[in-house]
Design an enzyme around this catalytic site. Sequence first.
Site, PDB file in Angstrom:
ATOM      1  N   GLY A 136       0.817  -1.219   0.000  1.00 42.86           N
ATOM      2  CA  GLY A 136       0.000   0.000   0.000  1.00 42.86           C
ATOM      3  C   GLY A 136       0.840   1.254   0.000  1.00 42.86           C
ATOM      4  N   SER A 177       1.103   3.436  -2.519  1.00 44.59           N
ATOM      5  CA  SER A 177       0.709   4.430  -3.520  1.00 44.59           C
ATOM      6  C   SER A 177       0.258   5.749  -2.898  1.00 44.59           C
ATOM      7  CB  SER A 177      -0.409   3.866  -4.408  1.00 44.59           C
ATOM      8  OG  SER A 177      -1.364   3.187  -3.625  1.00 44.59           O
ATOM      9  N   ASN A 217       1.682  -2.368   5.426  1.00 45.62           N
ATOM     10  CA  ASN A 217       0.975  -1.101   5.638  1.00 45.62           C
ATOM     11  C   ASN A 217      -0.409  -1.055   5.008  1.00 45.62           C
ATOM     12  OD1 ASN A 217       0.813   2.045   5.871  1.00 45.62           O
ATOM     13  ND2 ASN A 217       0.621   1.626   3.683  1.00 45.62           N
ATOM     14  N   TYR A 236     -12.475  -2.942  11.952  1.00 42.86           N
ATOM     15  CA  TYR A 236     -11.133  -2.349  11.827  1.00 42.86           C
ATOM     16  C   TYR A 236     -10.305  -2.618  13.085  1.00 42.86           C
ATOM     17  CZ  TYR A 236      -7.649   1.332  10.887  1.00 42.86           C
ATOM     18  OH  TYR A 236      -6.488   2.021  10.667  1.00 42.86           O
ATOM     19  N   ALA A 285     -10.722  -4.931  15.324  1.00 43.45           N
ATOM     20  CA  ALA A 285     -10.426  -6.373  15.449  1.00 43.45           C
ATOM     21  C   ALA A 285      -9.230  -6.732  14.567  1.00 43.45           C
ATOM     22  CB  ALA A 285     -11.647  -7.202  15.047  1.00 43.45           C
TER      23      ALA A 285
HETATM   24  P1  NAP Z   1      -4.816   5.394   2.558  1.00 44.94           P
HETATM   25  O1  NAP Z   1      -4.353   6.804   2.382  1.00 44.94           O
HETATM   26  O2  NAP Z   1      -6.252   5.081   2.363  1.00 44.94           O
HETATM   27  O3  NAP Z   1      -3.903   4.424   1.651  1.00 44.94           O
HETATM   28  C1  NAP Z   1      -4.152   3.045   1.702  1.00 44.94           C
HETATM   29  C2  NAP Z   1      -3.096   2.324   0.906  1.00 44.94           C
HETATM   30  O4  NAP Z   1      -3.370   0.902   0.991  1.00 44.94           O
HETATM   31  C3  NAP Z   1      -3.117   2.677  -0.563  1.00 44.94           C
HETATM   32  O5  NAP Z   1      -1.810   2.624  -1.071  1.00 44.94           O
HETATM   33  C4  NAP Z   1      -3.991   1.578  -1.169  1.00 44.94           C
HETATM   34  O6  NAP Z   1      -3.724   1.292  -2.551  1.00 44.94           O
HETATM   35  C5  NAP Z   1      -3.541   0.389  -0.338  1.00 44.94           C
HETATM   36  N1  NAP Z   1      -4.557  -0.655  -0.358  1.00 44.94           N
HETATM   37  C6  NAP Z   1      -5.836  -0.569   0.089  1.00 44.94           C
HETATM   38  N2  NAP Z   1      -6.471  -1.727  -0.138  1.00 44.94           N
HETATM   39  C7  NAP Z   1      -5.572  -2.548  -0.739  1.00 44.94           C
HETATM   40  C8  NAP Z   1      -5.624  -3.879  -1.225  1.00 44.94           C
HETATM   41  N3  NAP Z   1      -6.745  -4.597  -1.141  1.00 44.94           N
HETATM   42  N4  NAP Z   1      -4.523  -4.396  -1.795  1.00 44.94           N
HETATM   43  C9  NAP Z   1      -3.378  -3.688  -1.875  1.00 44.94           C
HETATM   44  N5  NAP Z   1      -3.261  -2.415  -1.446  1.00 44.94           N
HETATM   45  C10 NAP Z   1      -4.349  -1.862  -0.886  1.00 44.94           C
HETATM   46  O7  NAP Z   1      -4.489   4.883   4.038  1.00 44.94           O
HETATM   47  P2  NAP Z   1      -3.472   5.442   5.142  1.00 44.94           P
HETATM   48  O8  NAP Z   1      -4.217   6.404   5.999  1.00 44.94           O
HETATM   49  O9  NAP Z   1      -2.193   5.844   4.529  1.00 44.94           O
HETATM   50  O10 NAP Z   1      -3.282   4.118   6.023  1.00 44.94           O
HETATM   51  C11 NAP Z   1      -2.167   3.249   5.831  1.00 44.94           C
HETATM   52  C12 NAP Z   1      -2.144   2.241   6.968  1.00 44.94           C
HETATM   53  O11 NAP Z   1      -2.072   2.955   8.206  1.00 44.94           O
HETATM   54  C13 NAP Z   1      -3.406   1.384   7.044  1.00 44.94           C
HETATM   55  O12 NAP Z   1      -3.065   0.081   7.464  1.00 44.94           O
HETATM   56  C14 NAP Z   1      -4.222   2.066   8.102  1.00 44.94           C
HETATM   57  O13 NAP Z   1      -5.126   1.186   8.731  1.00 44.94           O
HETATM   58  C15 NAP Z   1      -3.145   2.555   9.037  1.00 44.94           C
HETATM   59  N6  NAP Z   1      -3.540   3.672   9.880  1.00 44.94           N
HETATM   60  C16 NAP Z   1      -3.885   4.879   9.357  1.00 44.94           C
HETATM   61  C17 NAP Z   1      -4.242   5.915  10.215  1.00 44.94           C
HETATM   62  C18 NAP Z   1      -4.620   7.281   9.726  1.00 44.94           C
HETATM   63  O14 NAP Z   1      -5.000   8.114  10.564  1.00 44.94           O
HETATM   64  N7  NAP Z   1      -4.513   7.597   8.466  1.00 44.94           N
HETATM   65  C19 NAP Z   1      -4.256   5.697  11.595  1.00 44.94           C
HETATM   66  C20 NAP Z   1      -3.904   4.447  12.085  1.00 44.94           C
HETATM   67  C21 NAP Z   1      -3.538   3.457  11.230  1.00 44.94           C
HETATM   68  P3  NAP Z   1      -4.555   2.061  -3.723  1.00 44.94           P
HETATM   69  O15 NAP Z   1      -3.949   3.436  -3.799  1.00 44.94           O
HETATM   70  O16 NAP Z   1      -4.298   1.257  -4.948  1.00 44.94           O
HETATM   71  O17 NAP Z   1      -5.987   2.104  -3.300  1.00 44.94           O
END
Ligand code: NAP
Length: 249
Positions: A16, A18, A89, A154, A156
């Site tokens: 992930g 991108s 990630n 989420y 869980a």
């Molecule tokens: P984001 O901006 O929504 O980006 C999600 C990334 O995961 C994108 O690169 C997406 O690829 C990829 N992805 C989603 N579904 C996928 C799949 N089925 N197969 C392969 N790649 C997939 O999310 P983020 O906020 O950066 O979060 C990244 C991580 O941090 C996640 O695990 C999230 O739970 C965790 N997190 C985030 C926060 C927050 O506040 N943002 C807080 C705690 C934890 P595409 O671009 O192709 O869709």
Amino acid sequence: MKEEMKLKDKVAIVTGGSRGIGRAVVAELARQGARVYFTFHRNAEAAAETEKATGARKLLCPQPDAETIVKTAEAVVAEAGRIDILVNNAGVHADQFLMLMPESEWTKVIDTNLNGAFRWAKAVTRPMLSAGGGAIINVASVSALVGVAGQTNYSASKGAILAFTRSLAAELGGKGIRVNAVAPGFIETDMTAVLPRDIKRRNLERILLKRFGSAAEVASVVAFLASDESAYIVGQTIVVDGGLTAAAL
Ligand code: NAP
């Protein structure tokens, strides 16, 4: 060694990569000298932007597709000769109160966040054992640590990721593979951009630093856990939340 080249000659895979936190992790690992590969699923345009900005290589690889994950890991080993770092990630959320949650939304979140991390960890373990060591960093969430209404699926998945981290660390620590986790709080990315303004305001009030975090602030901790700077840290979780979970009141 110059500070920014702490990961020189290391080969890393970031799932992930991108957008959001993943993109910042790709950028930081590359900045510190690693050769970085990253996966994405749907957003080819964003993946191309990450590739252009960081020099890392994009790989289309959906989390639910176990066969493609194995083949992707094999392709990286064939090209780069090894895998030293895995950052699990990739993640999604699909918030809904439990009584209204379709089972498909429960399954999608668990399959992407938890089962996907299992598939990737399994795929890199053999190459890491062959290389004599490695680092796996799992991206969890503060939702693994405190209750959040509407996030049963989420939280869980993320709570399981922390338990998975400790047990995998116990399996692989003796073989030189360190497994750790980060638990970000409220980080400004596409994932949090869609949250209602009211929820953002309430979170902001609770964060001791009175601001949301940046993806770069998570990426620097991931890079630390990937590097030898954290050589004696195994099976742990570092919370990166500006104090959100530190104080009850
Ligand atoms: P984001 O901006 O929504 O980006 C999600 C990334 O995961 C994108 O690169 C997406 O690829 C990829 N992805 C989603 N579904 C996928 C799949 N089925 N197969 C392969 N790649 C997939 O999310 P983020 O906020 O950066 O979060 C990244 C991580 O941090 C996640 O695990 C999230 O739970 C965790 N997190 C985030 C926060 C927050 O506040 N943002 C807080 C705690 C934890 P595409 O671009 O192709 O869709």
